[in-house]
Scaffold this motif. Structure first.
Motif, PDB file in Angstrom:
ATOM      1  N   UNK A   5       0.945  -1.198   0.156  1.00 33.26           N
ATOM      2  CA  UNK A   5       0.119  -0.067   0.040  1.00 33.26           C
ATOM      3  C   UNK A   5       0.906   1.451   0.013  1.00 33.26           C
ATOM      4  N   UNK A   6       0.495   2.251   0.545  1.00 30.21           N
ATOM      5  CA  UNK A   6       1.171   3.594   0.847  1.00 30.21           C
ATOM      6  C   UNK A   6       1.351   3.935   2.189  1.00 30.21           C
ATOM      7  N   UNK A   7       2.450   4.214   2.463  1.00 33.48           N
ATOM      8  CA  UNK A   7       2.813   4.614   4.098  1.00 33.48           C
ATOM      9  C   UNK A   7       2.556   5.965   4.304  1.00 33.48           C
ATOM     10  N   UNK A   8       1.828   6.416   4.778  1.00 37.92           N
ATOM     11  CA  UNK A   8       1.522   7.678   5.167  1.00 37.92           C
ATOM     12  C   UNK A   8       1.111   8.431   6.455  1.00 37.92           C
ATOM     13  N   UNK A   9       1.320   9.654   6.610  1.00 37.93           N
ATOM     14  CA  UNK A   9       0.883  10.257   8.152  1.00 37.93           C
ATOM     15  C   UNK A   9      -0.511  10.338   8.142  1.00 37.93           C
ATOM     16  N   UNK A  10      -1.026   9.653   9.430  1.00 35.78           N
ATOM     17  CA  UNK A  10      -2.477   9.832   9.488  1.00 35.78           C
ATOM     18  C   UNK A  10      -3.063  11.238   9.553  1.00 35.78           C
ATOM     19  N   UNK A  11      -2.145  12.268  10.024  1.00 36.31           N
ATOM     20  CA  UNK A  11      -2.715  13.435  10.063  1.00 36.31           C
ATOM     21  C   UNK A  11      -3.074  14.066   8.642  1.00 36.31           C
ATOM     22  N   UNK A  12      -2.145  13.678   7.719  1.00 34.12           N
ATOM     23  CA  UNK A  12      -2.436  14.176   6.234  1.00 34.12           C
ATOM     24  C   UNK A  12      -3.783  13.458   5.759  1.00 34.12           C
ATOM     25  N   UNK A  13      -4.054  12.241   6.117  1.00 35.40           N
ATOM     26  CA  UNK A  13      -5.231  11.714   5.566  1.00 35.40           C
ATOM     27  C   UNK A  13      -6.413  12.503   6.246  1.00 35.40           C
ATOM     28  N   UNK A  14      -6.363  12.907   7.447  1.00 34.31           N
ATOM     29  CA  UNK A  14      -7.246  13.753   8.190  1.00 34.31           C
ATOM     30  C   UNK A  14      -7.387  15.045   8.048  1.00 34.31           C
ATOM     31  N   UNK A  15      -6.542  15.485   7.196  1.00 32.29           N
ATOM     32  CA  UNK A  15      -6.496  17.172   7.255  1.00 32.29           C
ATOM     33  C   UNK A  15      -7.625  17.547   6.526  1.00 32.29           C
ATOM     34  N   UNK A  16      -8.307  17.182   5.383  1.00 31.73           N
ATOM     35  CA  UNK A  16      -9.370  17.759   4.875  1.00 31.73           C
ATOM     36  C   UNK A  16     -10.578  17.034   5.539  1.00 31.73           C
ATOM     37  N   UNK A  17     -10.536  16.776   6.562  1.00 32.65           N
ATOM     38  CA  UNK A  17     -11.920  16.098   7.241  1.00 32.65           C
ATOM     39  C   UNK A  17     -11.742  14.491   7.358  1.00 32.65           C
ATOM     40  N   UNK A  18     -12.838  13.900   7.792  1.00 29.54           N
ATOM     41  CA  UNK A  18     -12.696  12.338   8.056  1.00 29.54           C
ATOM     42  C   UNK A  18     -13.356  11.742   6.659  1.00 29.54           C
ATOM     43  N   UNK A  19     -12.556  11.217   6.017  1.00 28.80           N
ATOM     44  CA  UNK A  19     -12.762  10.619   4.480  1.00 28.80           C
ATOM     45  C   UNK A  19     -13.975   9.692   4.830  1.00 28.80           C
ATOM     46  N   UNK A  49       5.795   7.750   9.684  1.00 25.33           N
ATOM     47  CA  UNK A  49       4.619   7.012   8.858  1.00 25.33           C
ATOM     48  C   UNK A  49       3.793   6.329  10.060  1.00 25.33           C
ATOM     49  N   UNK A  50       2.680   6.303  10.291  1.00 27.64           N
ATOM     50  CA  UNK A  50       1.993   5.570  11.224  1.00 27.64           C
ATOM     51  C   UNK A  50       0.733   4.968  10.743  1.00 27.64           C
ATOM     52  N   UNK A  51       0.489   4.769   9.384  1.00 30.25           N
ATOM     53  CA  UNK A  51      -0.468   4.025   8.764  1.00 30.25           C
ATOM     54  C   UNK A  51      -0.043   3.799   7.229  1.00 30.25           C
ATOM     55  N   UNK A  52      -0.434   2.558   6.810  1.00 29.31           N
ATOM     56  CA  UNK A  52      -0.406   1.968   5.475  1.00 29.31           C
ATOM     57  C   UNK A  52      -1.640   1.853   4.910  1.00 29.31           C
ATOM     58  N   UNK A  53      -2.077   2.461   3.942  1.00 29.29           N
ATOM     59  CA  UNK A  53      -3.271   2.562   3.018  1.00 29.29           C
ATOM     60  C   UNK A  53      -3.308   1.248   2.172  1.00 29.29           C
ATOM     61  N   UNK A  54      -4.345   0.400   2.265  1.00 26.75           N
ATOM     62  CA  UNK A  54      -4.297  -0.707   1.361  1.00 26.75           C
ATOM     63  C   UNK A  54      -4.508  -0.073  -0.200  1.00 26.75           C
ATOM     64  N   UNK A  55      -3.825  -0.804  -1.314  1.00 21.21           N
ATOM     65  CA  UNK A  55      -3.688  -0.232  -2.609  1.00 21.21           C
ATOM     66  C   UNK A  55      -4.993  -0.127  -2.862  1.00 21.21           C
ATOM     67  N   UNK A  56      -5.932  -1.021  -2.683  1.00 25.48           N
ATOM     68  CA  UNK A  56      -7.253  -1.003  -3.325  1.00 25.48           C
ATOM     69  C   UNK A  56      -8.466   0.198  -2.641  1.00 25.48           C
ATOM     70  N   UNK A  68      -4.464   9.388  -4.823  1.00 23.60           N
ATOM     71  CA  UNK A  68      -5.788   9.697  -4.505  1.00 23.60           C
ATOM     72  C   UNK A  68      -6.240   8.681  -3.498  1.00 23.60           C
ATOM     73  N   UNK A  69      -6.292   9.097  -2.206  1.00 28.76           N
ATOM     74  CA  UNK A  69      -6.817   8.087  -1.007  1.00 28.76           C
ATOM     75  C   UNK A  69      -8.230   8.204  -1.136  1.00 28.76           C
ATOM     76  N   UNK A  70      -8.854   7.155  -1.206  1.00 27.15           N
ATOM     77  CA  UNK A  70     -10.327   7.256  -1.157  1.00 27.15           C
ATOM     78  C   UNK A  70     -11.032   7.066  -0.038  1.00 27.15           C
ATOM     79  N   UNK A  71     -10.366   6.152   0.908  1.00 24.57           N
ATOM     80  CA  UNK A  71     -10.787   5.879   2.139  1.00 24.57           C
ATOM     81  C   UNK A  71      -9.687   5.729   2.990  1.00 24.57           C
ATOM     82  N   UNK A  72      -9.893   6.161   4.323  1.00 22.63           N
ATOM     83  CA  UNK A  72      -8.756   6.357   5.300  1.00 22.63           C
ATOM     84  C   UNK A  72      -9.003   5.192   6.422  1.00 22.63           C
TER      85      UNK A  72
END
Length: 433
Positions: A66-80, A129-136, A146-150
């Motif tokens: 998947x994609x290793x990211x910071x959870x804060x970046x995924x939550x920056x635009x609100x809860x996906x 990094x504190x989260x890995x987003x699955x590829x799907x 583009x992260x579709x789900x967090x």
């Protein structure tokens, strides 16, 4: 005096089986420990507790592709995915993909806000990094994604020591080394373990009447089934077993053969010649107390089938020797009762004896008074719990019964008859090892 009374009087002169085993087994000690390479340790018994010297995983890593990211970046635009359609529908987050990390990557890297790494399962996790987003859950972009789900914070991540922290007990002393245990040791950085070696067991059949397998018995000849069966039984018990074959009833030849085997054996098992008849040479030879050559004590035990058992030492090294009856069914029962526990003690294994259960007897059986009988049986689990036991052929037909058995029905010295429906003790024979 009646025949029954005579039989009971004779049985009263025999040593109870529990007392005999206590005397014999107290004389034994486990073999000295041995440091073995991990690949050779399987099937041996650990001689000490094993603790994790290193953490497992050894470093923070991705648990999934998947994609290793910071959870804060995924939550920056609100809860996906949390906004209803009336408020504009689900939002997505777009991050810059600044690199790819595989399981073989070794250079430390760090995430900055708004970025992520494409990672494979097992890859080192970027710092921050504190989260890995699955590829799907993405559009699988390469330069940007583009992260579709967090996922939740920490999802898809394995931290160092999560599964096995440093100092964790991996296996206790006395445990058998299994394939999964080998994997755990290796993952924790252990290349050698200290174990009790598998006992080296030599099997010898004695008797002038014996001939090798491959032809039927003739008058004056008996096919040697015992040495083959007991060698297999010793292997099943966890030993390294060697079949020597047949030894004639020649006193010097017999004594010389056994002394020669002390150089390669931790235990010698003989079969035949344990009685007091004119042809029972083994008992007369081994019971002789020669200085420096060891001696074997033969005891008439309250055991059915077979009552005469021998135990002692031979040779200057005082290697233990177990002497079993010559009748094949009695030899195999004698192995289960005496030789197998001896092997377990030498191997440092626990428990020493087979597991036993209480079972519902399906058929009425009779048993000789004054003797502890071990009869072949078939054990089955009942729906709703518990066990049933079906007696199989015993007495003179014990050998054929054992070929079908997965248990041994145990009838105590005071039992002359056990009625169908009663509760009895059964030893479980695990043939799958």
């Amino acid at each position: 005096m009646t025949a029954t009374a005579d039989a009971e009087a004779a049985a009263n002169e025999l040593m109870p089986l529990a007392e005999y085993l206590g005397r014999v087994l107290r004389r034994l000690r486990a073999l000295p420990p041995l440091d073995l390479d991990l690949t050779q340790a399987h099937g041996n018994v650990l001689a000490g507790d094993v603790y994790a010297p290193h953490p497992y995983p050894a470093f923070d890593q991705a648990a999934i592709d998947g994609y290793a990211a910071r959870w804060e970046d995924l939550a920056a635009a609100g809860r996906i995915g949390s906004h209803p359609a009336s408020e504009g529908g689900p939002r997505s987050v777009r991050l810059n993909v600044v690199g790819d990390l595989g399981a073989a990557s070794w250079r430390p890297v760090r995430l900055t806000p708004g970025t992520c790494f494409s990672v494979a399962a097992g890859a080192p996790l970027p710092v921050g990094a504190d989260v890995v987003v699955p590829v799907h859950w993405t559009d699988q972009g390469m330069a940007t994604v583009e992260i579709l789900h967090a996922p939740k914070r920490g999802s898809g991540v394995r931290r160092a020591g999560d599964e096995l922290p440093v100092g964790r007990l991996l296996a206790p002393s006395g445990a058998y080394v299994t394939p999964p245990m080998v994997a755990v040791f290796a993952a924790a950085g252990i290349g050698h373990v200290v174990v009790r070696p598998s006992p080296r067991v030599v099997v010898v059949a004695t008797g002038d009447e014996l001939v090798d397998v491959g032809r039927p018995s003739q008058p004056g000849q008996v096919v040697d089934a015992n040495s083959h069966a007991l060698t297999a039984a010793a292997v099943e018990a966890g030993a390294l077993a060697y079949r020597i074959g047949i030894c004639d009833d020649d006193p010097e030849g017999l004594r010389g053969l056994l002394e020669d085997q002390t150089l390669r054996a931790d235990l010698i098992i003989t079969t035949g010649g344990t009685g007091t008849g004119p042809g029972d040479m083994l008992r007369r030879v081994l019971a002789r107390r020669d200085p420096g050559r060891g001696a074997v004590e033969f005891t008439d035990v309250a055991l059915c089938p077979g009552t005469a058992l021998g135990f002692g030492t031979v040779g200057g090294e005082e290697v233990p020797v177990v002497c079993l009856p010559g009748e094949p069914g009695a030899a195999l029962i004698g192995f289960e009762v005496l030789a197998r526990p001896v092997i377990q003690i030498l191997a440092g294994a626990e428990p020493v004896f087979r597991p036993s259960v209480k079972a519902h007897l399906l058929e009425t059986v009779s048993s000789p008074g004054g003797l502890r009988e071990f009869r072949p049986a078939h054990v089955a689990e009942r729906r709703g719990g518990g066990y049933t036991v079906q007696p199989l052929a015993g007495g003179p037909y014990t050998l054929s019964g054992l070929a079908e058995a997965n248990g041994l029905l145990v009838l105590g010295e005071r039992v002359t008859s056990a009625a169908a429906g009663s509760t009895v003790d059964v030893l479980l024979l695990d043939r799958r090892r």
